[in-house]
Design a protein around this motif. Structure first.
Motif, PDB file in Angstrom:
ATOM      1  N   GLU A 122     -48.742 -36.479 -73.820  1.00 58.06           N
ATOM      2  CA  GLU A 122     -49.716 -37.098 -74.718  1.00 58.06           C
ATOM      3  C   GLU A 122     -50.106 -38.496 -74.281  1.00 58.06           C
ATOM      4  OE1 GLU A 122     -49.919 -38.608 -79.356  1.00 58.06           O
ATOM      5  OE2 GLU A 122     -48.845 -36.742 -78.887  1.00 58.06           O
ATOM      6  N   GLU A 133     -41.683 -42.474 -80.152  1.00 58.33           N
ATOM      7  CA  GLU A 133     -41.535 -43.904 -80.427  1.00 58.33           C
ATOM      8  C   GLU A 133     -40.597 -44.126 -81.605  1.00 58.33           C
ATOM      9  OE1 GLU A 133     -45.716 -43.341 -78.711  1.00 58.33           O
ATOM     10  OE2 GLU A 133     -44.380 -42.284 -80.107  1.00 58.33           O
ATOM     11  N   LYS A 134     -40.761 -43.314 -82.666  1.00 58.27           N
ATOM     12  CA  LYS A 134     -39.881 -43.424 -83.830  1.00 58.27           C
ATOM     13  C   LYS A 134     -38.451 -43.028 -83.465  1.00 58.27           C
ATOM     14  CE  LYS A 134     -43.457 -42.553 -87.340  1.00 58.27           C
ATOM     15  NZ  LYS A 134     -43.887 -41.664 -88.452  1.00 58.27           N
ATOM     16  N   CYS A 191     -45.022 -31.722 -75.304  1.00 60.96           N
ATOM     17  CA  CYS A 191     -45.602 -32.464 -76.423  1.00 60.96           C
ATOM     18  C   CYS A 191     -44.531 -33.274 -77.149  1.00 60.96           C
ATOM     19  CB  CYS A 191     -46.283 -31.501 -77.390  1.00 60.96           C
ATOM     20  SG  CYS A 191     -45.151 -30.357 -78.208  1.00 60.96           S
ATOM     21  N   ASP A 192     -44.946 -34.122 -78.073  1.00 65.80           N
ATOM     22  CA  ASP A 192     -44.007 -34.887 -78.891  1.00 65.80           C
ATOM     23  C   ASP A 192     -43.297 -33.953 -79.859  1.00 65.80           C
ATOM     24  OD1 ASP A 192     -45.067 -36.976 -77.530  1.00 65.80           O
ATOM     25  OD2 ASP A 192     -46.084 -37.911 -79.254  1.00 65.80           O
ATOM     26  N   GLN A 212     -39.360 -36.045 -84.599  1.00 63.12           N
ATOM     27  CA  GLN A 212     -40.417 -36.994 -84.917  1.00 63.12           C
ATOM     28  C   GLN A 212     -41.024 -37.545 -83.636  1.00 63.12           C
ATOM     29  OE1 GLN A 212     -38.696 -40.275 -87.130  1.00 63.12           O
ATOM     30  NE2 GLN A 212     -36.822 -40.259 -85.925  1.00 63.12           N
ATOM     31  N   ALA A 213     -42.029 -38.396 -83.778  1.00 61.06           N
ATOM     32  CA  ALA A 213     -42.690 -38.973 -82.614  1.00 61.06           C
ATOM     33  C   ALA A 213     -41.663 -39.699 -81.750  1.00 61.06           C
ATOM     34  CB  ALA A 213     -43.780 -39.940 -83.059  1.00 61.06           C
ATOM     35  N   ALA A 231     -44.592 -41.022 -73.767  1.00 58.95           N
ATOM     36  CA  ALA A 231     -44.011 -39.702 -73.531  1.00 58.95           C
ATOM     37  C   ALA A 231     -43.729 -39.483 -72.047  1.00 58.95           C
ATOM     38  CB  ALA A 231     -44.949 -38.619 -74.051  1.00 58.95           C
ATOM     39  N   ASP A 235     -42.923 -34.107 -82.952  1.00 55.30           N
ATOM     40  CA  ASP A 235     -43.499 -33.941 -84.286  1.00 55.30           C
ATOM     41  C   ASP A 235     -44.753 -33.070 -84.285  1.00 55.30           C
ATOM     42  OD1 ASP A 235     -45.073 -35.707 -82.849  1.00 55.30           O
ATOM     43  OD2 ASP A 235     -45.514 -36.995 -84.578  1.00 55.30           O
ATOM     44  N   GLY A 238     -51.798 -34.781 -78.587  1.00 58.81           N
ATOM     45  CA  GLY A 238     -50.816 -33.720 -78.476  1.00 58.81           C
ATOM     46  C   GLY A 238     -51.401 -32.335 -78.625  1.00 58.81           C
ATOM     47  N   HIS A 275     -46.978 -45.966 -85.150  1.00 58.05           N
ATOM     48  CA  HIS A 275     -45.882 -45.929 -84.172  1.00 58.05           C
ATOM     49  C   HIS A 275     -46.378 -46.080 -82.735  1.00 58.05           C
ATOM     50  CE1 HIS A 275     -47.082 -41.622 -84.581  1.00 58.05           C
ATOM     51  NE2 HIS A 275     -46.884 -41.596 -83.289  1.00 58.05           N
ATOM     52  N   HIS A 276     -47.644 -45.777 -82.485  1.00 60.65           N
ATOM     53  CA  HIS A 276     -48.185 -45.977 -81.138  1.00 60.65           C
ATOM     54  C   HIS A 276     -48.239 -47.455 -80.760  1.00 60.65           C
ATOM     55  CE1 HIS A 276     -49.951 -41.947 -82.186  1.00 60.65           C
ATOM     56  NE2 HIS A 276     -49.489 -41.691 -80.974  1.00 60.65           N
TER      57      HIS A 276
END
Length: 536
Positions: free
Chosen positions: A378, A454-455, A430-431, A451-452, A382, A433, A409, A486-487
């Motif tokens: 994404e 970053e989180k 993919c992430d 979850q994403a 990632a 989430d 994603g 979160h990005h």
């Protein structure tokens, strides 16, 4: 059903090439004659494909079949103190071993030592000694260290421990040869076939005064194999004895249609292939062949077909083949366990890695930054996380891979489909989430966590503790408390610590991955290996 129809049905089922087996017992044949009214039935045997032979060769080398099929085959070499090979253990995981790597990584050293692993057969022309390949001279006073040795391991019929023989230098001579098993061994170097035209053989300089003697046709199988490799339709291949004075020699000749010519008018690739195939077909079964760069003077398609021939001849005649090569065309036709990449580490030590895909070897050899396999992700975060996961679990997987940042994603499956339709080996990651329809799409996998990323990363205790230390000295929770997207996490931390986003992203992902066991990522990495491999 009438008797005639029943006989026809049985005949058709027996003539089915898939149902038919190469080995037919007398009892089964007799039963067929009874059921079909003694009518002769022609059973067409299906020749196994290249992939079938490759798989079969691997099975033949596995477990109890190894000694039964290949006898006292070399299973490993432990080399100490020869040229640039200070300390290396190489396991032969297949009866065909292709040594690849940059120049100066010891390919020829290993191949030459392998050739010295057997005593000659009775009535054989000779054997190979370490001194033949590592001569001491005024120019090269120390081609090996004072304590140099090589330990040969062979397959053993008892299947408990392999037979081991150590060859080492005792004062002046090398010792240990007497305990070696017997086997015909052939070293096919670049000097093995030199066109007579280049060495001014008497068949060239005395060509007008030659007298011809008897001829010996090549075996039809040799003619067939050479023709297939080179893509030539030979009507005849034979050796013709030529004489001049008290000198005599055999001269290979070829006939194609109305054209007949000798090896004096063959190219190097044609002549070398002819002599090599003749040797491999005429040698005793279960011989050892060491080949130096057999791709020399062969075009790409011929290299592919030559590699297929190696698999075929090992399948039929149970030879062991050790070759050095830089050809991705040859490597691509061999099984995963046949490819060994030799590389130098930062301290100069030599490493041997078995099972790299062809595109990975290409990347090492050619120093390509853009590979021929693509992982769609994404975003940059990632990509960095996946990069660190692969580096932890199998760093060789990174060779030859390029990452494609798709930007969303849900668009990753579509990008993968486009690439695959274009013939590019590709997968998507993919992430965590993403919805199930994305995570479960064709050639898709997900990053760890629900979850994403970053989180997942910035909420991890180890990552938080790491950023509290120098040089960052920052409380992640405090900085990110006011960041909704979160990005933007990495950007906010970069601004707070007066550094750049890439540095924060790399540090966070590396900190997260390094505190975990590779087992946590085994499913993801296994998926990547399976989907991106160019080996069947």
């Amino acid at each position: 059903m009438s008797l005639a129809l029943n006989r026809q049905r049985i005949a058709r089922s027996f003539a089915d090439p898939i149902a038919a087996t190469p080995l037919e017992t007398d009892a089964r044949c007799a039963r067929r004659r009874v059921l079909t009214g003694n009518a002769p039935i022609k059973i067409r045997r299906m020749s196994p494909s290249h992939d079938d032979k490759r798989r079969k060769v691997h099975e033949m080398y596995t477990g109890k079949q190894q000694y039964k099929c290949f006898g006292s085959i070399l299973t490993s070499l432990e080399i100490r103190g020869f040229r640039g090979v200070a300390d290396l253990t190489l396991d032969f995981q297949s009866p065909i071993t292709a040594l690849s790597g940059l120049n100066g990584t010891g390919k020829s050293t290993i191949a030459q030592l392998a050739c010295c692993g057997y005593r000659r057969l009775p009535h054989d022309w000779g054997r190979h000694y370490v001194k033949d390949y590592f001569p001491v001279s005024a120019v090269d006073p120390q081609p090996f260290s004072p304590d140099a040795r090589v330990i040969y391991s062979y397959s053993d019929p008892k299947e408990i421990y392999p037979q081991q023989v150590t060859v080492r230098r005792a004062k002046v001579e090398w010792s240990g040869y007497k305990r070696q098993p017997q086997r015909a061994s052939y070293y096919i170097g670049l000097n093995w076939f030199i066109p007579k035209i280049e060495r001014r053989d008497f068949s060239v300089y005395a060509a007008r005064n030659l007298s011809m003697g008897h001829s010996r046709p090549f075996d039809s199988a040799v003619r067939s194999h050479v023709g297939r490799i080179l893509g030539m339709a030979y009507d005849q291949l034979e050796f013709i004895e030529v004489r001049h004075g008290n000198k005599k020699a055999d001269l290979a000749t070829a006939t194609k249609g109305s054209s007949r010519y000798s090896e004096n008018h063959m190219g190097f690739g044609e002549g070398r292939t002819l002599y090599l195939v003749d040797a491999m077909e005429g040698a005793p079964e279960k011989s050892l062949f060491v080949l130096e760069e057999p791709e020399t003077a062969l075009h790409g398609d011929a290299q592919v077909r030559f590699a297929q021939y190696l698999v075929d001849v090992v399948y039929r005649r149970r030879h062991q083949v050790v070759l050095t090569t830089h050809s991705s065309a040859i490597l691509g036709e061999l099984g995963r366990t046949s490819v060994v990449y030799l590389g130098r580490q930062a301290d100069g030590a030599l490493s041997a890695t078995t099972g790299l895909s062809t595109y990975q070897v290409d990347s090492y050899l050619l120093k390509r930054h853009q590979g021929r396999a693509t992982i769609c992700v994404e975003d940059e975060f990632a990509k960095t996380l996946l990069n660190e996961i692969i580096r932890l679990c199998d760093r060789h997987l990174l060779a030859g891979i390029s990452f494609l940042i798709v930007g969303g994603g849900e668009q990753i499956p579509g990008a993968v489909e486009v690439l695959r339709n274009a013939g590019v080996r590709s997968v998507g990651v993919c992430d965590g989430d993403m919805p199930e329809k994305v995570r479960c799409a064709t050639a898709m996998a997900a990053l760890p966590g629900a979850q994403a990323p970053e989180k997942e990363i910035f909420s991890d205790t180890e990552v938080k503790d790491n950023f509290k230390q120098a040089p960052y000295l920052v409380d992640i929770a405090e900085v990110l408390a006011s960041v909704a997207d979160h990005h933007e996490y990495a950007k906010a931390l970069a601004a707070h610590t007066s550094t750049n986003v890439a540095a924060i992203t790399t540090e966070a992902c590396r900190s997260y991955v390094s505190t975990r066991s590779p087992n946590e990522f085994s499913d993801l990495v296994s998926f990547l290996k399976k989907e991106l491999s160019d080996r069947r």
